[in-house]
Design a protein around this motif. Structure first.
Motif, PDB file in Angstrom:
ATOM      1  N   GLN A   2       7.230  73.516  76.427  1.00  0.00           N
ATOM      2  CA  GLN A   2       6.093  72.879  77.228  1.00  0.00           C
ATOM      3  C   GLN A   2       5.347  74.277  77.999  1.00  0.00           C
ATOM      4  OE1 GLN A   2       4.682  70.022  77.897  1.00  0.00           O
ATOM      5  NE2 GLN A   2       6.128  69.248  76.212  1.00  0.00           N
ATOM      6  N   ARG A   4       5.299  77.044  76.659  1.00  0.00           N
ATOM      7  CA  ARG A   4       4.223  77.975  75.612  1.00  0.00           C
ATOM      8  C   ARG A   4       3.169  77.227  75.589  1.00  0.00           C
ATOM      9  NH1 ARG A   4       8.896  78.507  72.264  1.00  0.00           N
ATOM     10  NH2 ARG A   4       7.909  77.089  70.896  1.00  0.00           N
ATOM     11  N   LYS A   5       3.174  75.894  75.670  1.00  0.00           N
ATOM     12  CA  LYS A   5       1.871  74.964  75.265  1.00  0.00           C
ATOM     13  C   LYS A   5       0.953  75.275  76.637  1.00  0.00           C
ATOM     14  CE  LYS A   5      -0.041  70.638  74.255  1.00  0.00           C
ATOM     15  NZ  LYS A   5       0.238  69.143  73.938  1.00  0.00           N
ATOM     16  N   TYR A   8      -0.716  78.461  75.781  1.00  0.00           N
ATOM     17  CA  TYR A   8      -1.860  78.256  74.736  1.00  0.00           C
ATOM     18  C   TYR A   8      -3.184  77.681  75.174  1.00  0.00           C
ATOM     19  CZ  TYR A   8       2.302  78.692  71.401  1.00  0.00           C
ATOM     20  OH  TYR A   8       3.449  79.076  70.733  1.00  0.00           O
ATOM     21  N   TRP A  19      -6.117  75.686  71.169  1.00  0.00           N
ATOM     22  CA  TRP A  19      -4.632  75.980  71.597  1.00  0.00           C
ATOM     23  C   TRP A  19      -3.917  75.630  70.381  1.00  0.00           C
ATOM     24  CZ3 TRP A  19      -0.536  73.094  70.989  1.00  0.00           C
ATOM     25  CH2 TRP A  19      -0.553  71.513  70.551  1.00  0.00           C
ATOM     26  N   ASN A  20      -4.247  74.954  69.745  1.00  0.00           N
ATOM     27  CA  ASN A  20      -3.263  74.661  68.144  1.00  0.00           C
ATOM     28  C   ASN A  20      -3.212  75.596  67.348  1.00  0.00           C
ATOM     29  OD1 ASN A  20      -6.082  73.493  67.809  1.00  0.00           O
ATOM     30  ND2 ASN A  20      -4.988  72.362  65.868  1.00  0.00           N
ATOM     31  N   ALA A  23      -1.164  78.417  68.775  1.00  0.00           N
ATOM     32  CA  ALA A  23       0.212  78.019  68.601  1.00  0.00           C
ATOM     33  C   ALA A  23       0.623  78.181  67.280  1.00  0.00           C
ATOM     34  CB  ALA A  23       0.484  76.222  69.023  1.00  0.00           C
ATOM     35  N   PHE A 137       1.271  70.891  64.931  1.00  0.00           N
ATOM     36  CA  PHE A 137       0.996  70.952  66.636  1.00  0.00           C
ATOM     37  C   PHE A 137       0.270  70.103  67.253  1.00  0.00           C
ATOM     38  CE2 PHE A 137       3.019  75.372  66.512  1.00  0.00           C
ATOM     39  CZ  PHE A 137       3.968  75.297  67.044  1.00  0.00           C
ATOM     40  N   GLU A 138      -0.884  69.544  66.445  1.00  0.00           N
ATOM     41  CA  GLU A 138      -1.767  68.785  67.188  1.00  0.00           C
ATOM     42  C   GLU A 138      -1.345  67.380  66.877  1.00  0.00           C
ATOM     43  OE1 GLU A 138      -6.685  68.288  67.407  1.00  0.00           O
ATOM     44  OE2 GLU A 138      -5.561  69.236  65.426  1.00  0.00           O
TER      45      GLU A 138
END
Length: 296
Positions: A2, A4-5, A8, A19-20, A23, A137-138
């Motif tokens: 969380q 890290r996201k 991002y 963002w992805n 990532a 990731f998405e």
């Protein structure tokens, strides 16, 4: 994850790089560090990093320079990503922002993102892997991405042994890059991980085959299939345990060749170290996944 996201997302707002994609780049670095046993880097919030000389500038007499102005003067890439007036190589925010700015130099949009990634990595495979990771990731929940499944249902008849590295003669002298799981025709074949179907179709050695790439860069290879499950096609996301095809005896010849050997699933596992892809013995992992399946 969380934390890290959140970083991002913040960096994506500042640079217009999705963002992805960020990532995916960070995961690519994390995977390579793991293969190099760089455990300290894997513990960092952001695995993307730079060499000191690149960060500070090739002619900078101070490799620990954190002044964005002198770094730029000496041709360094380091930038201030968190607004504290310093460009610190130790700061995950500064590193990620600097990296994202390099991607953004190619311009906005998906195609320009690919160009930006190519300018950084100079490797088409790296760009493809990062795009795969970005999709995962998405579309997948973080808690699900590390799950695995045994490739055939354990309530079916099957048998297998360690055969990785054994000699194979058809098509020239070569080694067996996988484990053969013998089962009846039509036995369901299941995805072993969350991943992207990278390849699907006919191969003269593997017959009808599927290749799935997971978040850790592993390539899961399923060969000699009798056919594919409905809805299975290139570039879809698979889940562990999802039926992707059925055991057969296809391969060792032109398209449609069947029956040259007993029905079985050839399961192979490949890893990417940032320079090349190579085969690893999947047998130990198969035993682990089989035990896990038996305990549920």
């Amino acid at each position: 994850m969380q934390e890290r996201k959140a970083l991002y997302l913040k960096t994506a707002l500042l640079t217009d790089v999705p963002w992805n994609v960020l990532a995916g780049c960070d995961q690519y670095a994390r995977n390579i560090n793991a293969l190099k046993a760089e455990k300290t880097n894997n513990k960092q919030l952001i695995s993307i990093t730079f060499k000191k000389r690149v960060w500070a500038g090739p002619l900078n007499p101070d490799l620990n320079d954190e002044d964005p102005k002198t770094i730029a003067l000496f041709g360094g890439v380091g930038k201030d990503g968190n607004g504290d007036g310093r460009a610190s190589l130790q700061s995950p925010e500064d590193r990620l922002y600097t990296f994202a700015e390099q991607i953004a130099q190619a311009g906005p949009g998906e195609e320009n993102n690919r160009i930006g990634l190519w300018n950084i990595y100079k490797r088409g495979k790296a760009v493809d892997l990062i795009e795969d990771f970005a999709q995962l990731f998405e579309n997948a929940k973080p808690a699900d991405l590390d799950q695995h499944a045994f490739p055939v249902p354990i309530n079916y008849n099957y048998d297998y042994a360690s055969t990785w590295g054994a000699k194979r003669g058809w098509g020239g002298n070569r080694i067996h890059e996988g484990t053969d799981i013998f089962a009846d025709y039509g036995t369901p074949v299941r995805a072993t991980a969350y991943g992207i179907i990278e390849l699907i179709g006919w191969n003269k050695y593997g017959g009808w085959r599927i290749g799935i790439r997971d978040l850790h860069g592993n390539y899961h290879y399923f060969a000699h299939l009798n056919g594919y499950a409905p809805g299975i096609h290139h570039n879809i996301i698979t889940k562990p345990g999802q039926v992707i095809g059925y055991v057969g005896s296809s391969g060792y010849g032109p398209k449609g060749t069947m029956g040259k050997f007993p029905p079985h699933l050839h399961y192979g596992l490949y890893r990417d170290n940032g320079h090349a892809e190579y085969s690893v013995d999947p047998y130990p992992l198969l035993r682990i996944w089989e035990r896990q399946a038996n305990t549920h």
